[in-house]
Enzyme design. Structure first.
Site, PDB file in Angstrom:
ATOM      1  N   ARG A 141      -7.837   1.721   1.236  1.00 31.61           N
ATOM      2  CA  ARG A 141      -6.536   0.871   1.055  1.00 31.61           C
ATOM      3  C   ARG A 141      -7.080  -0.197   0.278  1.00 31.61           C
ATOM      4  NH1 ARG A 141      -2.838  -2.550   4.235  1.00 31.61           N
ATOM      5  NH2 ARG A 141      -0.745  -2.308   3.291  1.00 31.61           N
ATOM      6  N   HIS A 164      -5.529  -1.440  -3.132  1.00 29.52           N
ATOM      7  CA  HIS A 164      -4.944  -3.150  -3.502  1.00 29.52           C
ATOM      8  C   HIS A 164      -5.854  -3.890  -4.295  1.00 29.52           C
ATOM      9  CE1 HIS A 164      -2.099  -2.775   0.328  1.00 29.52           C
ATOM     10  NE2 HIS A 164      -1.830  -1.608  -0.546  1.00 29.52           N
ATOM     11  N   GLY A 224      -6.505  -5.467 -12.102  1.00 28.83           N
ATOM     12  CA  GLY A 224      -7.445  -4.404 -12.152  1.00 28.83           C
ATOM     13  C   GLY A 224      -8.599  -4.481 -11.039  1.00 28.83           C
ATOM     14  N   ASN A 271      -0.916  -7.593   2.409  1.00 30.14           N
ATOM     15  CA  ASN A 271      -2.147  -7.733   2.715  1.00 30.14           C
ATOM     16  C   ASN A 271      -2.278  -8.403   4.327  1.00 30.14           C
ATOM     17  OD1 ASN A 271      -3.294  -6.123   0.609  1.00 30.14           O
ATOM     18  ND2 ASN A 271      -3.582  -8.218  -0.589  1.00 30.14           N
ATOM     19  N   PRO A 303       3.091  -1.671  -4.534  1.00 29.50           N
ATOM     20  CA  PRO A 303       4.478  -0.884  -4.211  1.00 29.50           C
ATOM     21  C   PRO A 303       4.866  -1.062  -2.720  1.00 29.50           C
ATOM     22  CG  PRO A 303       2.635   0.794  -4.695  1.00 29.50           C
ATOM     23  CD  PRO A 303       1.985  -0.585  -5.025  1.00 29.50           C
ATOM     24  N   HIS A 319      -2.663   8.817   2.490  1.00 29.49           N
ATOM     25  CA  HIS A 319      -2.061   8.761   3.586  1.00 29.49           C
ATOM     26  C   HIS A 319      -2.217   9.755   4.472  1.00 29.49           C
ATOM     27  CE1 HIS A 319       0.969   5.327   2.185  1.00 29.49           C
ATOM     28  NE2 HIS A 319      -0.308   4.988   2.094  1.00 29.49           N
ATOM     29  N   THR A 320      -3.086  10.806   4.190  1.00 27.09           N
ATOM     30  CA  THR A 320      -3.759  11.690   5.018  1.00 27.09           C
ATOM     31  C   THR A 320      -4.738  11.168   5.990  1.00 27.09           C
ATOM     32  OG1 THR A 320      -5.002  13.788   5.242  1.00 27.09           O
ATOM     33  CG2 THR A 320      -5.683  12.150   3.569  1.00 27.09           C
ATOM     34  N   THR A 353      -3.605  14.960  11.760  1.00 32.27           N
ATOM     35  CA  THR A 353      -4.862  14.503  11.627  1.00 32.27           C
ATOM     36  C   THR A 353      -5.372  13.134  11.036  1.00 32.27           C
ATOM     37  OG1 THR A 353      -5.211  15.993   9.698  1.00 32.27           O
ATOM     38  CG2 THR A 353      -5.645  17.085  11.558  1.00 32.27           C
TER      39      THR A 353
HETATM   40  C1  HEM Z   1       2.834   4.966  -3.072  1.00 28.76           C
HETATM   41  C2  HEM Z   1       2.823   3.663  -2.716  1.00 28.76           C
HETATM   42  C3  HEM Z   1       2.380   3.359  -1.703  1.00 28.76           C
HETATM   43  C4  HEM Z   1       2.865   2.656  -0.598  1.00 28.76           C
HETATM   44  C5  HEM Z   1       4.250   2.177  -0.551  1.00 28.76           C
HETATM   45  C6  HEM Z   1       1.990   2.224   0.538  1.00 28.76           C
HETATM   46  C7  HEM Z   1       2.166   1.641   1.703  1.00 28.76           C
HETATM   47  C8  HEM Z   1       1.497   1.402   2.705  1.00 28.76           C
HETATM   48  C9  HEM Z   1       1.557   0.916   4.091  1.00 28.76           C
HETATM   49  C10 HEM Z   1       3.104  -0.048   4.254  1.00 28.76           C
HETATM   50  C11 HEM Z   1       0.598   1.032   4.787  1.00 28.76           C
HETATM   51  C12 HEM Z   1       0.596   0.610   6.155  1.00 28.76           C
HETATM   52  C13 HEM Z   1       0.218  -1.207   5.952  1.00 28.76           C
HETATM   53  C14 HEM Z   1       0.589  -1.874   7.354  1.00 28.76           C
HETATM   54  O1  HEM Z   1       0.410  -1.394   8.474  1.00 28.76           O
HETATM   55  O2  HEM Z   1       1.216  -2.888   7.175  1.00 28.76           O
HETATM   56  C15 HEM Z   1      -0.385   1.925   4.260  1.00 28.76           C
HETATM   57  C16 HEM Z   1      -1.603   2.116   4.726  1.00 28.76           C
HETATM   58  C17 HEM Z   1      -2.444   2.870   3.948  1.00 28.76           C
HETATM   59  N1  HEM Z   1      -2.434   3.288   2.696  1.00 28.76           N
HETATM   60 FE1  HEM Z   1      -0.888   3.245   1.426  1.00 28.76          FE
HETATM   61  N2  HEM Z   1       0.844   2.972   0.221  1.00 28.76           N
HETATM   62  C18 HEM Z   1       0.819   3.512  -0.941  1.00 28.76           C
HETATM   63  C19 HEM Z   1      -0.309   4.212  -1.694  1.00 28.76           C
HETATM   64  C20 HEM Z   1      -1.445   4.335  -1.254  1.00 28.76           C
HETATM   65  C21 HEM Z   1      -2.400   4.831  -2.241  1.00 28.76           C
HETATM   66  C22 HEM Z   1      -2.437   5.063  -3.646  1.00 28.76           C
HETATM   67  C23 HEM Z   1      -3.808   4.858  -1.360  1.00 28.76           C
HETATM   68  C24 HEM Z   1      -5.113   5.108  -1.556  1.00 28.76           C
HETATM   69  C25 HEM Z   1      -5.466   6.200  -2.619  1.00 28.76           C
HETATM   70  C26 HEM Z   1      -3.363   4.158  -0.098  1.00 28.76           C
HETATM   71  C27 HEM Z   1      -3.897   4.308   1.086  1.00 28.76           C
HETATM   72  C28 HEM Z   1      -3.695   3.787   2.240  1.00 28.76           C
HETATM   73  C29 HEM Z   1      -4.447   4.013   3.689  1.00 28.76           C
HETATM   74  C30 HEM Z   1      -5.667   4.605   3.638  1.00 28.76           C
HETATM   75  C31 HEM Z   1      -3.764   3.315   4.541  1.00 28.76           C
HETATM   76  C32 HEM Z   1      -4.253   3.134   6.078  1.00 28.76           C
HETATM   77  C33 HEM Z   1      -4.978   1.822   6.103  1.00 28.76           C
HETATM   78  C34 HEM Z   1      -5.635   1.847   7.350  1.00 28.76           C
HETATM   79  O3  HEM Z   1      -5.602   2.473   8.438  1.00 28.76           O
HETATM   80  O4  HEM Z   1      -6.357   0.601   7.372  1.00 28.76           O
HETATM   81  N3  HEM Z   1      -1.911   4.048  -0.108  1.00 28.76           N
HETATM   82  N4  HEM Z   1       0.096   2.046   2.864  1.00 28.76           N
END
Ligand code: HEM
Ligand SMILES: *[C@@H]1O[C@H](CO)[C@@H](O)[C@H](O)[C@H]1NC(C)=O
Length: 325
Positions: free
Chosen positions: A66, A70, A76, A98, A167, A197-198, A248
């Site tokens: 993540r 970000h 970039g 963040n 986003p 998000h897997t 998972t």
């Molecule tokens: C499509 C738009 C996306 C949105 C709206 C989004 C939003 C979010 C949000 C709200 C969280 C939780 C943050 C919190 O607890 O405050 C999250 C977690 C996460 N996102 Fe996304 N995300 C997006 C795309 C992506 C992309 C492109 C990736 C990586 C390729 C990604 C990887 C992750 C990962 C791995 C987590 C878990 C992080 C952790 O457990 O520390 N996300 N995302």
């Protein structure tokens, strides 16, 4: 004779100009071999440190992935997200997307310390983050890919851009598609990258309105999530975590897309990818074909890693990823 030498002169000037243009162009390209001679052990150092981190806490693979996303979405892939706030410098760590959720910075610090010991003043924090993100995915069972390298580190950061260009989990599909289009990524790239998000977890504040107010949600799933995420804001429940992939959360696979088919996407934005819109077919395809997802995810990660890198003489190689030299 005079004409001939003039002609030769002109030709050499043209080829000189072409060579210079090629050199400049080459500078703007990242290459997997960028540190082959200057830091041959780089890959091994990063891999070992990522394995240690994930052995300590599985979630760190997700957290680092993540961070890379970000970083790349804000001016970039330039390690701007790694810069600490100081009384005179406002970075991105406290931007809304963040604050209280971006994590894993200590892992990058550890890697940077070891890389500096092996090859000082050579490897950027931006490249370390790109390799670490890939290794996290691999260590949790996901696909691998060659990481193009040669990024340099920013001397600036933008909290405003972090607030507006990353986003939002509350967005509908058209806004999500636009946010990725603004970075040169297609809706197809977006749907593949959302498979990130897997793995990992999200705080109640990011999915509260989904589990209480959305209608395209499995009622049993919503009820289960409500037990640890109260409807009212402001209490200790705000930070309570739930897995983004209910099946998972510590294994990188295609279960996320199966969740979406079952209306068990955790974030409103997740379920937008499978809600009767343009991405339904791709979600369905990934849910039944992990290899197709892996191939597209790897390609899209390389593409995301190419967003506006600083190269050549631009930026710097930070000594400490948290501060500008
Ligand atoms: C499509 C738009 C996306 C949105 C709206 C989004 C939003 C979010 C949000 C709200 C969280 C939780 C943050 C919190 O607890 O405050 C999250 C977690 C996460 N996102 Fe996304 N995300 C997006 C795309 C992506 C992309 C492109 C990736 C990586 C390729 C990604 C990887 C992750 C990962 C791995 C987590 C878990 C992080 C952790 O457990 O520390 N996300 N995302
Ligand atoms: C659900 O929607 C109602 C009406 O818009 C709103 O007042 C309420 O705050 C929402 N609940 C949550 C938990 O988002």
């Amino acid at each position: 004779m005079a004409t001939f030498s003039n002609l030769f002169g002109t030709i050499s000037i043209i080829s000189l100009v072409l060579t210079l243009q090629l050199a400049c162009f080459a500078n703007a390209q990242l290459s997997p071999d960028f540190y082959a001679t200057t830091c041959p052990n780089l890959r091994g150092i990063v891999r070992v440190a990522m394995r240690e981190a994930i052995d300590r806490e599985l979630r760190l693979g997700a957290s680092i992935l993540r961070l890379f996303f970000h970083d790349c979405f804000v001016n970039g892939c330039d390690a701007s997200i790694l810069l600490d706030d100081t009384p005179t410098f406002t970075g991105e760590k406290n931007a809304l997307p963040n604050r209280n959720s971006a994590r894993g910075f200590e892992v990058i610090d550890t890697i940077k310390t070891r890389v500096e010991a092996a090859c000082s003043n050579t490897v950027s924090c931006a490249d370390i983050l790109a390799i670490a993100a890939r290794d996290g995915v691999v260590l949790l069972g996901g696909p691998t890919w060659e990481v193009p390298l040669g990024r340099r580190d920013a001397t600036t950061a933008s909290q405003a851009a972090a607030n507006t260009q990353i986003p939002s989990p509350f967005s509908a599909l058209p806004a999500l598609i636009s946010a990725f289009a603004a970075k040169g990524l297609t809706a197809h790239d977006m749907t593949a990258l959302s498979g990130g998000h897997t793995i990992g977890f999200a705080r109640c504040t990011t999915f509260r309105s989904r589990i209480y107010n959305d209608t395209n949600i499995d009622p049993n799933f919503a009820a289960r999530r409500r037990t640890t995420c109260p409807s009212f804001a402001g209490g200790s429940g705000d930070d309570s975590l739930a897995p983004l992939d209910i099946q998972t959360p510590n294994r990188f696979g295609n279960d996320y897309y199966v969740d979406l088919l079952n209306r068990r996407g955790l974030l409103h934005s997740d379920q937008e990818l499978f809600n009767g819109g343009s991405q339904d077919g791709l979600v369905r395809a990934y849910s039944g074909n992990q290899n197709a997802f892996y191939r597209d995810f790897a390609d899209a990660m390389v593409k995301m890693g190419n967003i506006s890198p600083l190269t050549g003489i631009n930026g710097q190689i930070r000594r400490n990823c948290r501060v500008v030299n």
